[in-house]
Design a protein around this motif. Structure first.
Motif, PDB file in Angstrom:
ATOM      1  N   ARG A 203       1.092  -1.667  -0.504  1.00 11.85           N
ATOM      2  CA  ARG A 203       2.280  -1.022  -1.064  1.00 11.85           C
ATOM      3  C   ARG A 203       2.624  -1.591  -2.432  1.00 11.85           C
ATOM      4  NH1 ARG A 203       5.937  -1.797   4.213  1.00 11.85           N
ATOM      5  NH2 ARG A 203       6.660  -3.501   2.878  1.00 11.85           N
ATOM      6  N   ALA A 204       3.563  -0.947  -3.091  1.00  9.45           N
ATOM      7  CA  ALA A 204       3.992  -1.403  -4.419  1.00  9.45           C
ATOM      8  C   ALA A 204       4.561  -2.815  -4.380  1.00  9.45           C
ATOM      9  CB  ALA A 204       5.021  -0.427  -4.993  1.00  9.45           C
ATOM     10  N   ASP A 205       5.132  -3.225  -3.219  1.00 10.74           N
ATOM     11  CA  ASP A 205       5.706  -4.565  -3.121  1.00 10.74           C
ATOM     12  C   ASP A 205       4.677  -5.625  -2.740  1.00 10.74           C
ATOM     13  OD1 ASP A 205       5.226  -4.002  -0.464  1.00 10.74           O
ATOM     14  OD2 ASP A 205       7.315  -4.213   0.201  1.00 10.74           O
ATOM     15  N   GLY A 206       3.415  -5.199  -2.643  1.00  6.59           N
ATOM     16  CA  GLY A 206       2.350  -6.146  -2.323  1.00  6.59           C
ATOM     17  C   GLY A 206       2.066  -6.310  -0.843  1.00  6.59           C
ATOM     18  N   ARG A 207       2.925  -5.783   0.014  1.00  2.00           N
ATOM     19  CA  ARG A 207       2.687  -5.858   1.450  1.00  2.00           C
ATOM     20  C   ARG A 207       1.627  -4.831   1.851  1.00  2.00           C
ATOM     21  NH1 ARG A 207       4.495 -10.037   4.401  1.00  2.00           N
ATOM     22  NH2 ARG A 207       4.968  -8.700   6.207  1.00  2.00           N
ATOM     23  N   VAL A 208       0.913  -5.127   2.936  1.00  2.00           N
ATOM     24  CA  VAL A 208      -0.130  -4.243   3.440  1.00  2.00           C
ATOM     25  C   VAL A 208       0.387  -3.526   4.681  1.00  2.00           C
ATOM     26  CG1 VAL A 208      -2.453  -4.147   4.423  1.00  2.00           C
ATOM     27  CG2 VAL A 208      -1.954  -5.732   2.549  1.00  2.00           C
ATOM     28  N   GLU A 209       0.144  -2.220   4.764  1.00  2.73           N
ATOM     29  CA  GLU A 209       0.560  -1.462   5.940  1.00  2.73           C
ATOM     30  C   GLU A 209      -0.572  -0.565   6.406  1.00  2.73           C
ATOM     31  OE1 GLU A 209       3.838   1.097   5.083  1.00  2.73           O
ATOM     32  OE2 GLU A 209       2.700   2.378   3.718  1.00  2.73           O
ATOM     33  N   TRP A 210      -0.524  -0.197   7.699  1.00  3.64           N
ATOM     34  CA  TRP A 210      -1.480   0.767   8.226  1.00  3.64           C
ATOM     35  C   TRP A 210      -1.291   2.105   7.526  1.00  3.64           C
ATOM     36  CZ3 TRP A 210      -5.254  -1.281  10.727  1.00  3.64           C
ATOM     37  CH2 TRP A 210      -5.064  -2.341  11.628  1.00  3.64           C
ATOM     38  N   LYS A 211      -2.380   2.787   7.232  1.00  2.59           N
ATOM     39  CA  LYS A 211      -2.292   4.111   6.620  1.00  2.59           C
ATOM     40  C   LYS A 211      -1.791   5.157   7.604  1.00  2.59           C
ATOM     41  CE  LYS A 211      -5.707   4.580   2.901  1.00  2.59           C
ATOM     42  NZ  LYS A 211      -6.954   5.284   2.520  1.00  2.59           N
ATOM     43  N   HIS A 212      -2.169   5.021   8.859  1.00  2.00           N
ATOM     44  CA  HIS A 212      -1.914   6.110   9.791  1.00  2.00           C
ATOM     45  C   HIS A 212      -0.511   6.037  10.394  1.00  2.00           C
ATOM     46  CE1 HIS A 212      -2.689   3.282  13.118  1.00  2.00           C
ATOM     47  NE2 HIS A 212      -3.674   2.846  12.376  1.00  2.00           N
ATOM     48  N   HIS A 213       0.011   7.216  10.682  1.00  2.00           N
ATOM     49  CA  HIS A 213       1.363   7.354  11.222  1.00  2.00           C
ATOM     50  C   HIS A 213       1.466   6.774  12.625  1.00  2.00           C
ATOM     51  CE1 HIS A 213       5.010  10.374  11.037  1.00  2.00           C
ATOM     52  NE2 HIS A 213       5.384   9.114  10.995  1.00  2.00           N
ATOM     53  N   PHE A 214       0.360   6.793  13.345  1.00  2.00           N
ATOM     54  CA  PHE A 214       0.346   6.373  14.739  1.00  2.00           C
ATOM     55  C   PHE A 214       0.928   4.976  14.920  1.00  2.00           C
ATOM     56  CE2 PHE A 214      -1.773   4.440  18.413  1.00  2.00           C
ATOM     57  CZ  PHE A 214      -1.506   5.370  19.395  1.00  2.00           C
ATOM     58  N   ALA A 215       0.522   4.021  14.056  1.00  2.00           N
ATOM     59  CA  ALA A 215       0.996   2.649  14.200  1.00  2.00           C
ATOM     60  C   ALA A 215       2.507   2.567  14.022  1.00  2.00           C
ATOM     61  CB  ALA A 215       0.303   1.742  13.184  1.00  2.00           C
ATOM     62  N   HIS A 216       3.033   3.314  13.079  1.00  2.00           N
ATOM     63  CA  HIS A 216       4.470   3.282  12.816  1.00  2.00           C
ATOM     64  C   HIS A 216       5.244   3.886  13.984  1.00  2.00           C
ATOM     65  CE1 HIS A 216       3.855   2.195   8.504  1.00  2.00           C
ATOM     66  NE2 HIS A 216       2.678   2.729   8.770  1.00  2.00           N
ATOM     67  N   LEU A 217       4.706   4.951  14.593  1.00  2.00           N
ATOM     68  CA  LEU A 217       5.353   5.551  15.749  1.00  2.00           C
ATOM     69  C   LEU A 217       5.271   4.632  16.962  1.00  2.00           C
ATOM     70  CD1 LEU A 217       3.976   9.179  15.357  1.00  2.00           C
ATOM     71  CD2 LEU A 217       6.324   8.428  14.938  1.00  2.00           C
ATOM     72  N   ALA A 218       4.093   4.021  17.171  1.00  2.00           N
ATOM     73  CA  ALA A 218       3.927   3.124  18.313  1.00  2.00           C
ATOM     74  C   ALA A 218       4.855   1.925  18.195  1.00  2.00           C
ATOM     75  CB  ALA A 218       2.471   2.661  18.407  1.00  2.00           C
ATOM     76  N   ALA A 219       4.993   1.371  16.987  1.00  2.00           N
ATOM     77  CA  ALA A 219       5.872   0.229  16.779  1.00  2.00           C
ATOM     78  C   ALA A 219       7.329   0.613  17.004  1.00  2.00           C
ATOM     79  CB  ALA A 219       5.684  -0.325  15.365  1.00  2.00           C
ATOM     80  N   ALA A 220       7.712   1.814  16.543  1.00  2.00           N
ATOM     81  CA  ALA A 220       9.095   2.261  16.730  1.00  2.00           C
ATOM     82  C   ALA A 220       9.417   2.447  18.207  1.00  2.00           C
ATOM     83  CB  ALA A 220       9.323   3.568  15.972  1.00  2.00           C
TER      84      ALA A 220
END
Length: 310
Positions: A203-220
């Motif tokens: 990301r612009a802030d230097g942090r790394v995130e999963w590209k796919h939506h699945f991880a964000h939904l699973a975490a939520a």
């Protein structure tokens, strides 16, 4: 791990690791804009029109097929499912086979010129079945990898949910590789590094995130308060609970189920599949769930047999 500038620069290394000899096919990233403005992205390999189209599973991306395609030696198309890779996320969180199928149909119509050997792994397998059922003119043979509509969501597939139900951003890709290795995913560390590279972004802030939506939904979902939750057709339910028997019953093309002997499809699941789809072939390979990454050369050999059957 240094950051490559060409997403296909890993191919010679992958071929060498798998003992694949011969020329490396040309790879290119392609994309189209869907009717609602979302982007559908894919990888095309070779200079001739594709004869095999690949759909990956939840939490993966089109590059999961790289080594299998190298071993196959045929012109191929690998599509990033919506919500994965370089394809757009869905605002409605709807990641079920029947919902994703129309987007895949659009891609196959745009990027191929003949009926395809359609190969789908996990969520991609359920999506491929829905494509084959709705558009028989586009599918010459349906190959489903290590999934059936009857797979128990509390058995093998829970590994996917547990793996992604954690933080959604990280300080570095090395942390993601460490997590994959801790869950027994990715094979060698080098293979896990390749997988994480293609499955994450900085990301612009230097942090790394999963590209796919699945991880964000699973975490939520994992962090939601206990108690009744509003129903939504998200990626978790796509892999862990969708009923696709109706789709399979409507498929006119030949069907092959390839499953790993240590995968998510149990003997009982395979027996139920054979009972409900009696004309299908069921083949077991020595692998876990991700046959395309664990046994890509053997998988490619099986697919060449399917191609030869016509």
């Amino acid at each position: 791990m240094s950051e490559p500038t060409d997403e296909f620069s890993f191919l010679p290394e992958q071929a060498a690791d798998a003992g694949i000899v011969g020329p490396i096919p040309r790879g290119e990233r392609i994309a189209l804009t869907l009717a609602d403005g979302r982007i559908l992205s894919a990888l095309r390999y070779g200079d001739a029109p594709p004869v095999v189209t690949f759909l990956h599973g939840a939490g993966l991306n089109a590059h999961t097929w790289d080594t299998t395609i190298l071993a196959l030696g045929l012109p191929a198309l690998a599509i990033d499912l919506p919500g994965h890779g370089d394809s757009s996320w869905r605002d409605d969180f709807a990641y079920t086979g029947r919902v994703l199928a129309p987007d895949i149909v659009t891609g196959i119509e745009a990027w191929t010129d003949r009926p395809q050997i359609l190969v789908g792994h996990s969520l991609g397998g359920l999506t491929a079945a829905a494509v084959a059922a709705s558009r028989p003119d586009l599918v010459r043979h349906l190959v489903i990898i290590d999934i059936t509509p009857g797979v128990d969501p509390n058995a093998g597939p829970s590994q996917i949910r547990d793996f992604f139900a954690g933080p959604t951003d990280w300080a570095s890709r090395d942390e993601l590789v460490d997590r994959a290795m801790a869950f027994g995913l990715g094979g060698t560390r080098r293979a896990a590094e390749r997988g994480v590279h293609f499955n994450s972004r900085v990301r612009a802030d230097g942090r790394v995130e999963w590209k796919h939506h699945f991880a964000h939904l699973a975490a939520a979902m994992a962090s939601a308060p206990q108690g009744p939750q509003p129903a939504r057709p998200d990626a978790v339910s796509a892999v862990l609970g969708e009923t696709g028997w109706d789709d399979l019953s409507e498929v006119r093309a030949p069907i092959t189920l390839l499953r790993g002997d240590r995968g998510y499809v149990t003997d009982a699941d395979a027996a139920a599949f054979a009972d409900r789809v009696p004309a299908a072939s069921v083949i077991v390979l020595p692998s876990g769930h991700n046959l395309q990454e664990e046994t890509p050369v053997e998988l490619a050999a099986r697919l060449r047999t399917v191609v030869g059957k016509g």
